[in-house]
Design a protein around this motif. Sequence first.
Motif, PDB file in Angstrom:
ATOM      1  N   THR A 401     -75.633 -15.199 -69.894  1.00 28.98           N
ATOM      2  CA  THR A 401     -76.395 -15.133 -68.644  1.00 28.98           C
ATOM      3  C   THR A 401     -77.872 -15.006 -68.990  1.00 28.98           C
ATOM      4  N   VAL A 402     -78.735 -15.614 -68.182  1.00 24.46           N
ATOM      5  CA  VAL A 402     -80.181 -15.476 -68.399  1.00 24.46           C
ATOM      6  C   VAL A 402     -80.521 -14.011 -68.632  1.00 24.46           C
ATOM      7  N   HIS A 403     -81.271 -13.731 -69.692  1.00 26.74           N
ATOM      8  CA  HIS A 403     -81.434 -12.334 -70.125  1.00 26.74           C
ATOM      9  C   HIS A 403     -82.089 -11.441 -69.084  1.00 26.74           C
ATOM     10  N   THR A 404     -82.861 -12.000 -68.168  1.00 25.11           N
ATOM     11  CA  THR A 404     -83.499 -11.175 -67.141  1.00 25.11           C
ATOM     12  C   THR A 404     -82.555 -10.853 -65.981  1.00 25.11           C
ATOM     13  N   SER A 405     -81.429 -11.539 -65.907  1.00 24.65           N
ATOM     14  CA  SER A 405     -80.496 -11.351 -64.792  1.00 24.65           C
ATOM     15  C   SER A 405     -79.425 -10.319 -65.144  1.00 24.65           C
ATOM     16  N   PRO A 406     -78.843  -9.674 -64.136  1.00 24.81           N
ATOM     17  CA  PRO A 406     -77.755  -8.733 -64.408  1.00 24.81           C
ATOM     18  C   PRO A 406     -76.491  -9.451 -64.846  1.00 24.81           C
TER      19      PRO A 406
END
Length: 546
Positions: A401-406
């Motif tokens: 998952t995109v690292h900034t997203s939960p």
Amino acid sequence: MEEVEAASCPLRISATVRALGAALRGNQENGQAKSRSNDGERLFPEPEKLWFKESSAKNLRNRDFLSPSTMLNTLFMDGQVPPCVLSRVLSLHGSGVLPVSEGGVVGEGLRVRVDRPAAFRSVLGEHGGLEGYLKASTQKEASVVINCPALHTKTNAPTAKTLTLGQLRTILLADHMGALLRRQGFSVSFCPKLVEDSDIICFLETLGVDWSTLPASWTNENGEQRMREELEKCQYQEHDSEKGRRVSGGRRESDESDGAIRINLTRVVQEQGLMGYDPSIGTCTVQQENLAHLTQLKLAASDCTVTTVIHVTSCQDEFRQQQIAMLWRASGATHKQRFLVCGPVKTPGCQLTAAQYLQLRRDQMKEASEMKYGDQVEGQSWDDIIRVMTSATVRFELLSTVHTSPVTLDVHREGSVSTKGPRGGVFVMYNCARLHTLFDSYKRGVEKGLYPEIPEGSQLDFSALKEEGEWLLLFNYLIPFSELLDQSGQAVDCEGGGARLNIKTEQEPLPHLFNQMFCRLYLLSALRELYHSALETLNLPPVRQL
């Protein structure tokens, strides 16, 4: 000679998009373009913004690149592409540029289709050509420190039982980032160094994380004392006469902090012209754990060639880590510092530590393996396979998952480590093993005289690869992989843009019929090498038998 060099240069999506854009714009003084700025001067989009690469199987049936009609309307009167411009686009060539076969204007815009047999031949058929697609296109000569605040000693040393899932995500991202940067030639150091043979080191080893260690007898009390002295002498210290002013987070300094070192971090940010820091960073009272953290950073960055320090932290701890970064600046450090921030990890309905989560996935993996293979699942070999597969599952769940997203983990559903799902670690590892088994079986068949030897790629007619799925594998995965590796290094080198660093770690990816069979084997062989190369960036060994 120039044509030979161009032909041997690895094909690049970015080079193709730039060349297509330049061909579309051409001589913009011919009066065809109509876009103008407020002062009357014509404005033309950058070449790389005029086109985009298709990726869906549906669109790849008839086009590989598209310049949307909105762009054509910007460049040409009524969006009509002149014949001379279309001719330039269709005769495109150059170093690293994908060969074009045909194209034309459709309702959506100007479409271009790649000469697919030529592209297959360039990637798979040239001797040694594949290597250029499995490594970064540029090699850096710089040193980077990757700092993981989750591993710094606070009250007690971190252990697997106290490590949260959010902290585990930052550790795995730091490990992955280090592998990506090393692939580009960076020298990478990790911070902090951990006590060898400690609980946390043993836990990380089960996940394939090779972290820097120190002897159990090591101490750095002298270093911490020197750091305290440096902060006491720095120009940003607030003295007793300034006590009572507002500090970090909007609160006020209490009388109990008398005699402590207080550093005005807002002044550090403002006077050094730094961007992207929290405006309420205020004043920070230096604690003992801050000194220990700063001393570890100074130790890791003691190599004079270190240019950048990357703090891989959770969103909950970003503010605290910004304070540490500015304290280090106040002490005299001049390294560029960037923040790779991770979103939270959620487990609805329960709370798990990192150790509990790993044990759960290991138990599920063993159960799934026993259901599929029965009594075969026993012995050291299977223990090693389950360990690697569990590590792959954990890494893919937390990093895909995109690292900034939960990240939300389903820890209740049965079969949550199934081989189903193309983004799962088990799926990738099983396919890696299947490819190895396929080529091992073929090799044994050749030795028995059942199959012919695979000829040189230059002897094959790659027009036999006609299925969209075959092209999708080459166009979406093999060709772009090198540029994907480049992105992390480019992000580190990028000046400006604030303190945060954003990278795309989640895109990590895998007799008359003899010619077609051989072409497919070359494609599968390339995919096997792609799997191995991608798994190296996750510090996962390829599984060769299941």
